[in-house]
Design a protein around this motif. Structure first.
Motif, PDB file in Angstrom:
ATOM      1  N   GLU A  84      60.454 -21.569 -34.889  1.00 14.69           N
ATOM      2  CA  GLU A  84      61.757 -21.396 -34.552  1.00 14.69           C
ATOM      3  C   GLU A  84      62.472 -21.432 -33.266  1.00 14.69           C
ATOM      4  O   GLU A  84      63.381 -21.912 -33.120  1.00 14.69           O
ATOM      5  N   LEU A  85      61.379 -21.100 -32.445  1.00 17.70           N
ATOM      6  CA  LEU A  85      61.874 -21.337 -31.003  1.00 17.70           C
ATOM      7  C   LEU A  85      61.832 -22.521 -30.528  1.00 17.70           C
ATOM      8  O   LEU A  85      62.716 -23.046 -29.792  1.00 17.70           O
ATOM      9  N   TRP A  86      60.887 -23.499 -31.064  1.00 17.91           N
ATOM     10  CA  TRP A  86      60.934 -25.037 -30.709  1.00 17.91           C
ATOM     11  C   TRP A  86      62.406 -25.459 -31.145  1.00 17.91           C
ATOM     12  O   TRP A  86      63.014 -26.326 -30.576  1.00 17.91           O
ATOM     13  N   ALA A  87      62.475 -25.243 -32.508  1.00 14.08           N
ATOM     14  CA  ALA A  87      63.957 -25.559 -32.990  1.00 14.08           C
ATOM     15  C   ALA A  87      65.297 -25.236 -32.213  1.00 14.08           C
ATOM     16  O   ALA A  87      66.241 -25.822 -31.908  1.00 14.08           O
ATOM     17  N   LEU A  88      64.967 -23.905 -31.542  1.00 15.83           N
ATOM     18  CA  LEU A  88      66.113 -23.464 -30.919  1.00 15.83           C
ATOM     19  C   LEU A  88      66.162 -24.353 -29.496  1.00 15.83           C
ATOM     20  O   LEU A  88      67.369 -24.697 -28.946  1.00 15.83           O
ATOM     21  N   LEU A  89      64.917 -24.350 -28.918  1.00 20.34           N
ATOM     22  CA  LEU A  89      65.159 -25.360 -27.602  1.00 20.34           C
ATOM     23  C   LEU A  89      65.431 -26.764 -27.868  1.00 20.34           C
ATOM     24  O   LEU A  89      66.014 -27.166 -26.843  1.00 20.34           O
ATOM     25  N   ARG A  90      65.110 -27.297 -28.896  1.00 19.05           N
ATOM     26  CA  ARG A  90      65.709 -28.747 -29.175  1.00 19.05           C
ATOM     27  C   ARG A  90      66.969 -28.825 -29.299  1.00 19.05           C
ATOM     28  O   ARG A  90      67.715 -29.733 -29.176  1.00 19.05           O
ATOM     29  N   ALA A  91      67.533 -27.905 -29.665  1.00 19.05           N
ATOM     30  CA  ALA A  91      69.172 -27.521 -29.957  1.00 19.05           C
ATOM     31  C   ALA A  91      69.921 -27.163 -28.590  1.00 19.05           C
ATOM     32  O   ALA A  91      71.038 -26.867 -28.686  1.00 19.05           O
ATOM     33  N   SER A  92      69.148 -27.332 -27.622  1.00 17.22           N
ATOM     34  CA  SER A  92      69.650 -27.137 -26.019  1.00 17.22           C
ATOM     35  C   SER A  92      70.102 -25.714 -26.044  1.00 17.22           C
ATOM     36  O   SER A  92      71.247 -25.483 -25.501  1.00 17.22           O
ATOM     37  N   ARG A  93      69.418 -24.736 -26.510  1.00 20.74           N
ATOM     38  CA  ARG A  93      69.763 -23.406 -26.354  1.00 20.74           C
ATOM     39  C   ARG A  93      68.392 -22.504 -25.581  1.00 20.74           C
ATOM     40  O   ARG A  93      67.657 -21.964 -26.086  1.00 20.74           O
ATOM     41  N   PRO A  94      68.464 -22.759 -24.245  1.00 20.29           N
ATOM     42  CA  PRO A  94      67.313 -22.348 -23.464  1.00 20.29           C
ATOM     43  C   PRO A  94      67.237 -20.805 -23.654  1.00 20.29           C
ATOM     44  O   PRO A  94      68.162 -20.163 -23.492  1.00 20.29           O
ATOM     45  N   VAL A  95      66.225 -20.421 -23.825  1.00 21.84           N
ATOM     46  CA  VAL A  95      65.707 -18.932 -23.699  1.00 21.84           C
ATOM     47  C   VAL A  95      64.548 -18.637 -23.382  1.00 21.84           C
ATOM     48  O   VAL A  95      63.721 -19.629 -23.193  1.00 21.84           O
ATOM     49  N   THR A  96      64.203 -17.364 -22.805  1.00 22.94           N
ATOM     50  CA  THR A  96      62.722 -16.819 -22.390  1.00 22.94           C
ATOM     51  C   THR A  96      62.028 -16.244 -23.627  1.00 22.94           C
ATOM     52  O   THR A  96      62.755 -15.261 -24.120  1.00 22.94           O
ATOM     53  N   PRO A  97      61.144 -16.889 -23.807  1.00 23.89           N
ATOM     54  CA  PRO A  97      60.174 -16.302 -25.041  1.00 23.89           C
ATOM     55  C   PRO A  97      59.525 -15.198 -24.435  1.00 23.89           C
ATOM     56  O   PRO A  97      59.011 -14.960 -23.170  1.00 23.89           O
ATOM     57  N   GLY A 125      57.865 -30.846 -26.716  1.00 22.23           N
ATOM     58  CA  GLY A 125      59.185 -30.842 -27.757  1.00 22.23           C
ATOM     59  C   GLY A 125      58.655 -29.784 -29.042  1.00 22.23           C
ATOM     60  O   GLY A 125      59.345 -30.087 -30.148  1.00 22.23           O
ATOM     61  N   GLY A 126      57.688 -29.097 -28.759  1.00 27.36           N
ATOM     62  CA  GLY A 126      56.965 -28.360 -29.856  1.00 27.36           C
ATOM     63  C   GLY A 126      56.316 -28.845 -30.872  1.00 27.36           C
ATOM     64  O   GLY A 126      55.856 -28.169 -31.859  1.00 27.36           O
ATOM     65  N   VAL A 127      55.767 -29.986 -30.196  1.00 29.66           N
ATOM     66  CA  VAL A 127      54.728 -30.781 -31.315  1.00 29.66           C
ATOM     67  C   VAL A 127      53.510 -30.902 -30.435  1.00 29.66           C
ATOM     68  O   VAL A 127      53.582 -31.406 -29.330  1.00 29.66           O
ATOM     69  N   ALA A 128      52.404 -30.827 -31.027  1.00 28.41           N
ATOM     70  CA  ALA A 128      51.010 -30.969 -30.401  1.00 28.41           C
ATOM     71  C   ALA A 128      50.872 -32.469 -29.868  1.00 28.41           C
ATOM     72  O   ALA A 128      51.088 -33.292 -30.632  1.00 28.41           O
ATOM     73  N   SER A 129      50.595 -32.566 -28.405  1.00 31.23           N
ATOM     74  CA  SER A 129      50.678 -33.911 -28.094  1.00 31.23           C
ATOM     75  C   SER A 129      49.272 -34.709 -28.269  1.00 31.23           C
ATOM     76  O   SER A 129      49.035 -35.924 -27.626  1.00 31.23           O
ATOM     77  N   GLY A 130      48.270 -33.851 -28.909  1.00 31.48           N
ATOM     78  CA  GLY A 130      47.001 -34.480 -29.116  1.00 31.48           C
ATOM     79  C   GLY A 130      46.046 -33.306 -29.800  1.00 31.48           C
ATOM     80  O   GLY A 130      46.593 -32.448 -29.939  1.00 31.48           O
ATOM     81  N   ALA A 131      44.829 -33.793 -29.799  1.00 38.77           N
ATOM     82  CA  ALA A 131      43.760 -32.623 -30.459  1.00 38.77           C
ATOM     83  C   ALA A 131      43.636 -31.781 -29.265  1.00 38.77           C
ATOM     84  O   ALA A 131      43.899 -31.681 -28.180  1.00 38.77           O
ATOM     85  N   PRO A 132      43.218 -30.500 -29.445  1.00 38.29           N
ATOM     86  CA  PRO A 132      43.050 -29.414 -28.901  1.00 38.29           C
ATOM     87  C   PRO A 132      41.988 -29.639 -27.726  1.00 38.29           C
ATOM     88  O   PRO A 132      40.918 -30.579 -27.960  1.00 38.29           O
ATOM     89  N   ILE A 133      42.159 -29.433 -26.315  1.00 39.01           N
ATOM     90  CA  ILE A 133      41.257 -29.608 -25.211  1.00 39.01           C
ATOM     91  C   ILE A 133      40.049 -28.227 -25.344  1.00 39.01           C
ATOM     92  O   ILE A 133      40.607 -27.132 -25.179  1.00 39.01           O
TER      93      ILE A 133
END
Length: 948
Positions: A715-728, A828-836
């Protein structure tokens, strides 16, 4: 139990004949019929039914109901020669009228309903206490002699999702047989009632000799449409009492079914049971139980339903007292157990503090009723110790004061008889522990006091089995003297995730003292950040039972440097500066007063809002300027922002362990968007976040709710993608001590000065509201920067860097006992690759394990950026052959559009032995704040402006 309005309820006061006929039901009829006074019973010595007695007459008197008995109980006590005084109801006019204790909330104008045995308080009309939205609820309950309350409150719940009653009128009076009553009348309204309106009446009735108050609630549909699927029951906030039930261990969370619910306090036990003897279906969480007495009730227009329950009050705080109380209320005749404690040679021992355990034994293939029952012995005099108990076959054991029973005693308890239990105990052992601290500055010793402090939590485990032998011990001085029975023990001292563990195995011999010296070392470097727990509770909240001193100590020993006391709906915030100064902890801990505004009405749908710091501008409890009943989130926000000064507004989420009286539903998807569907436009949460006047922070991680955390991150990722900056943020939301430790999880906030004793509160507020540079964690410490921009900031593309690589630098540091296996980078809330993989590649000079990872970032790369995959799991890995958003074949991350980056660290080994419990809830996890990337160089990214 559902009854038509024409038929009388079985708890209504009536003639003695009617009461005897209803003897077997758990109603006022049954209670009153069994409560005849006696003047021959032995006086209580320990504030309860454990008494020291000698001789046959004394032992027979011991079995009276703490001075009471009855002919229907087998003539255990002679009939009363003096009639009991009638029950009374009156208003509180001063402190002498109210109850005392850590949870006592009664104030001038509230109602006291009492007899010579028990007393309860129902609050007056107006704003409610704790999580109640109005007065008219039971808020205090105690033995009439001790008058010490340990209960939070009992709030009737109507419907699913739970709706509260707003009481508008209160009446009092006296009934038959010298009973007294309080009646509250009100209504329930809500969108889910589909135009219906429910009127509700709750009556509290107490007979003259009863140890139980009957609570009867009736509901009528006054609307013109039917109301379906109503669950009728109570939400019980146990306060300082630990909730238990037959077959359910202390602190149980989840659903269960039982004949009664109980809360076990230090000096009193509470029993809540249906008035018709049926079972209760309940859901329990941290400090509360949501009990349903009737489920899926349908009310046509004009239809009515009713349910009744009894709240019994036992004047001793253990599970044996609760079980005996329930057994007695059901018409059972109790027996008793008398303990004789001797040493290994058979010489008598005086009564000592400890816990006797009565474990039922199955007979003839039948399962025993319930689990083991504890009898706490706290003080005493010479002679045998005795207490009431339900009849049955038991094994009796004992442990306490550094001794344990060498063998169990097998006894049979029969109605009206005392079963002797002779227990031979070991010699008394003791372990003396001395702690010292290295790696952190310690305040200079005051010559008039005892010297420097060494805060620590010490946990003890059986060395052979690994089982905890007692709750952890909390110490500020670093000196502990712990009585222990003979054996080998593993001792673990801790001071939060920034410190390495200090541990050893030690043998305690029979009747001897052992000594252990341990050193705690601070190993993790968190310079520039202060460790904060932004939501926790003390006894000022109706659903917490931790006094302010214990709360301060619990924060200090876990390494929390800044805490927010967010008491429920109190306009007068809890200021602990004086208490901190008394404990000499000003240089180690700063506590900010706050409030948690919780309202499930008006479709607010956001759970609750935490507001901090508050000060003298706030008014008194239940009379404050901050309105919350029937207030929508936007209305509350406007009122908060109108207060003088700057403060943080945090959306504090409803979660699996939270109270069911919180607003329901997912904050982000309260507008109706399906769970897991990102980028659906502004939701209800989005409407109160990110516009400068709205909420500043969103609590994405609460306590041990790992599954809820991962859903909240989506839900946080969706909020940020909707241009609603917030501190987690992450908070413990702790209402207790053990199993809900302060600071697990916590939020590290970047500040100019990280010394708690010199904390600039305005700078901390600015850090949460504007800089947004935070780390949320229960163990690992992870930070991230892109070029010269740290997490929380905006990295802008420059003319000279467009198309060229930048380095995303991630640093993961942790104490050796904290596991960290995987680093996930999300774009953008999506994994950029395999875990390091993380391996703790280096050890710092202080002793921490350290990994440093560099990832190339290419801004404005040719080919553009692939949009995020919808519904990707937070922190999840991509499969073979897949690339994350913008990932190139070289392993670099290319970004062509404005986005954000987050680093997440996960561990696979639970945080034992510092934390114990379900493994999934104590796995290591840490996350950076988002780092916004301004890919097009216009100085903004997703509603976040770059620093000038």
């Amino acid at each position: 139990m559902i009854r038509s309005p024409e038929r009388p309820l079985p708890f209504a006061p009536g003639p003695a004949r009617a009461r005897r006929a209803a003897r077997r039901s758990l109603s006022l009829a049954g209670v009153a019929a069994l409560a005849l006074a006696s003047s021959t019973c032995a006086p209580p010595v320990q504030g309860g039914s454990v008494v020291v007695s000698s001789g046959a007459a004394g032992r027979l008197g011991m079995l009276c109901r703490w001075g009471h008995g009855g002919g229907e109980q087998g003539e255990l006590c002679p009939p009363a020669e003096i009639a009991a005084r009638p029950s009374r109801v009156r208003r509180i006019t001063g402190p002498a009228d109210a109850l005392s204790g850590p949870l006592a909330a009664g104030r001038r104008g509230d109602y006291v309903l009492e007899n010579d045995e028990i007393a309860v308080v129902v609050d007056q009309l107006g704003p409610g206490a704790g999580l109640a939205e109005s007065g008219g609820h039971l808020i205090d309950a105690a033995d009439a002699r001790a008058r010490r309350d340990e209960l939070g409150q009992i709030v009737p719940r109507i419907g699913a999702p739970p709706r509260q009653v707003l009481y508008r009128d209160i009446a009092t009076g006296a009934g038959e047989d010298s009973a007294a009553w309080i009646e509250a009348r009100g209504e329930v309204r809500g969108r889910e009632l589909a135009g219906g309106a429910l009127s509700v009446t709750t009556r509290y009735t107490l007979g003259p000799r009863d140890r139980a108050v009957v609570i009867a609630t009736s509901v009528q549909n006054d609307g013109d449409r039917p109301v379906e699927a109503l669950d009728l029951g109570d939400v019980v906030h146990w306060g300082a009492a630990e909730h238990v039930a037959p077959g359910v261990g202390p602190g149980h969370r989840g659903e269960h079914e039982a004949p009664y619910l109980a809360g076990i306090g230090a000096g009193v036990a509470y029993v809540l049971a249906p008035a018709d003897g049926a079972t209760i279906r309940a859901r329990s969480g941290a400090g509360f139980s949501d009990a349903a007495f009737a489920r899926q009730v349908a009310l046509p227009p004009g239809g009515r339903a009713a349910y009744a329950r009894v709240l019994a009050i036992a004047p001793r705080g253990d599970s044996l007292a609760a079980a005996t109380e329930h057994f007695f209320l059901g018409g059972g005749a109790p027996g008793g157990v008398a303990l004789e404690l001797v040493d290994a040679r058979g010489a008598p021992l005086p009564p000592i503090a400890g816990k006797a355990t009565l474990t039922p034994i199955a007979e003839q293939g039948a399962a025993p009723a319930g689990g083991a029952l504890d009898l706490w012995l706290r003080t005493g005099e010479d002679g045998p110790l005795a207490a009431e108990a339900p009849p049955g076959l038991y094994l009796v054991g004992f442990e306490g004061s550094g001794r344990r029973a060498l063998a169990s005693a097998r006894i049979r308890i029969r109605a009206g008889e005392i079963a002797p239990a002779r227990l031979a105990l070991s010699g008394a052992g003791q372990l003396d522990i001395q702690l010292q601290e290295r790696g952190a500055p310690s305040p200079a010793a005051d010559p008039d006091l005892l010297g420097p402090l060494t805060p620590a939590k010490v946990s003890l485990f059986d060395a052979a089995t690994g089982k905890a032998v007692s709750p952890p011990r909390l110490s500020l001085t670093g000196e502990l003297q712990i009585p222990l029975p003979p054996g080998r023990f593993r001792v673990v001292a801790s001071r939060g995730p920034e410190y390495a563990l200090a541990e050893a195995t030690v043998d305690v011999a029979d009747g001897s003292r052992s000594r252990l010296d341990l050193t705690l070392e601070r190993v993790v470097d968190t310079s520039g950040y202060i460790a904060c727990d932004l939501r926790q509770h003390t006894a000022q909240s109706a659903d917490a039972g931790v006094d302010t001193t214990a709360r301060i100590v619990s924060n200090t020993v876990e390494g929390v440097e800044c805490a927010v006391t967010s008491e429920h709906n109190l306009a007068l915030a809890t200021d602990l500066r004086r208490d901190i100064a008394i404990l000499r902890l000003e240089s180690r801990l700063r506590v900010l007063p706050g409030v948690e505004l919780t309202s499930g009405r008006s479709g607010a749908g956001i759970g609750s809002l935490s507001v901090f710091p508050l000060g003298a501008e706030a008014a008194a409890p239940r009379e404050g300027a901050l309105r919350w009943v029937d207030e929508a989130a936007g209305e509350i926000l406007r009122e908060v922002r109108a207060l003088p000064g700057e403060r943080v507004v945090q959306v504090s989420r409803d979660h699996g362990g939270g109270s069911p009286l919180h607003g329901g539903g997912s904050p982000l998807h309260a507008s109706g968007a399906p769970q897991g569907a990102p980028d659906q436009g502004p939701s209800l949460l989005a409407q109160v976040v990110g516009d400068g006047a709205g909420a500043d922070a969103v609590e994405v991680w609460t306590g041990r709710e790992a599954a809820a955390r991962d859903r909240a991150l989506e839900e946080l990722w969706a909020l940020l993608r909707a241009s609603r900056p917030v501190t987690p943020t992450a908070t413990s939301d702790t209402h207790g001590l053990h199993g809900a430790e302060a600071g697990y999880p916590r939020t590290y906030i970047a500040v100019a000065g990280d010394d708690p004793g010199r904390l600039d509160v305005a700078d901390l507020v600015a850090g949460l509201r504007r800089r947004r540079d935070v780390v949320i964690t229960n163990g690992p410490f992870v930070t991230m920067r892109l070029g010269d921009t740290r997490q929380g900031g905006v990295a802008s593309a420059r003319r000279g860097s467009r198309g060229g690589p930048l380095s995303l630098s991630i640093r993961v540091e942790r104490a050796p006992w904290v596991d960290a296996r995987e680093l996930h980078v999300l774009v953008g809330g999506v994994a950029s690759g395999a875990p390091i993989p993380l391996e703790g590649a280096r050890t710092t000079p202080a002793g921490a394990l350290l990994d440093e990872v560099e990832i190339p970032i290419v801004l404005g790369a040719a080919g553009g950026r692939r949009p995020p995959r919808q519904g990707a799991r937070a922190g999840g890995a991509l499969g073979d052959g897949e690339r994350g958003a913008g990932q190139t074949a070289r392993g670099a991350i290319s970004v062509a559009e404005d986005t954000f980056v987050v680093a997440i660290v996960r561990g696979r080994r639970p945080l034992e032995p510092v934390l114990t419990g379900e493994p999934d809830g104590i796995l290591p996890f840490a996350m950076t704040a988002p780092l916004w990337i301004d890919a097009d160089g216009d100085g903004r990214s997703l509603g976040r402006a770059a620093a000038p």
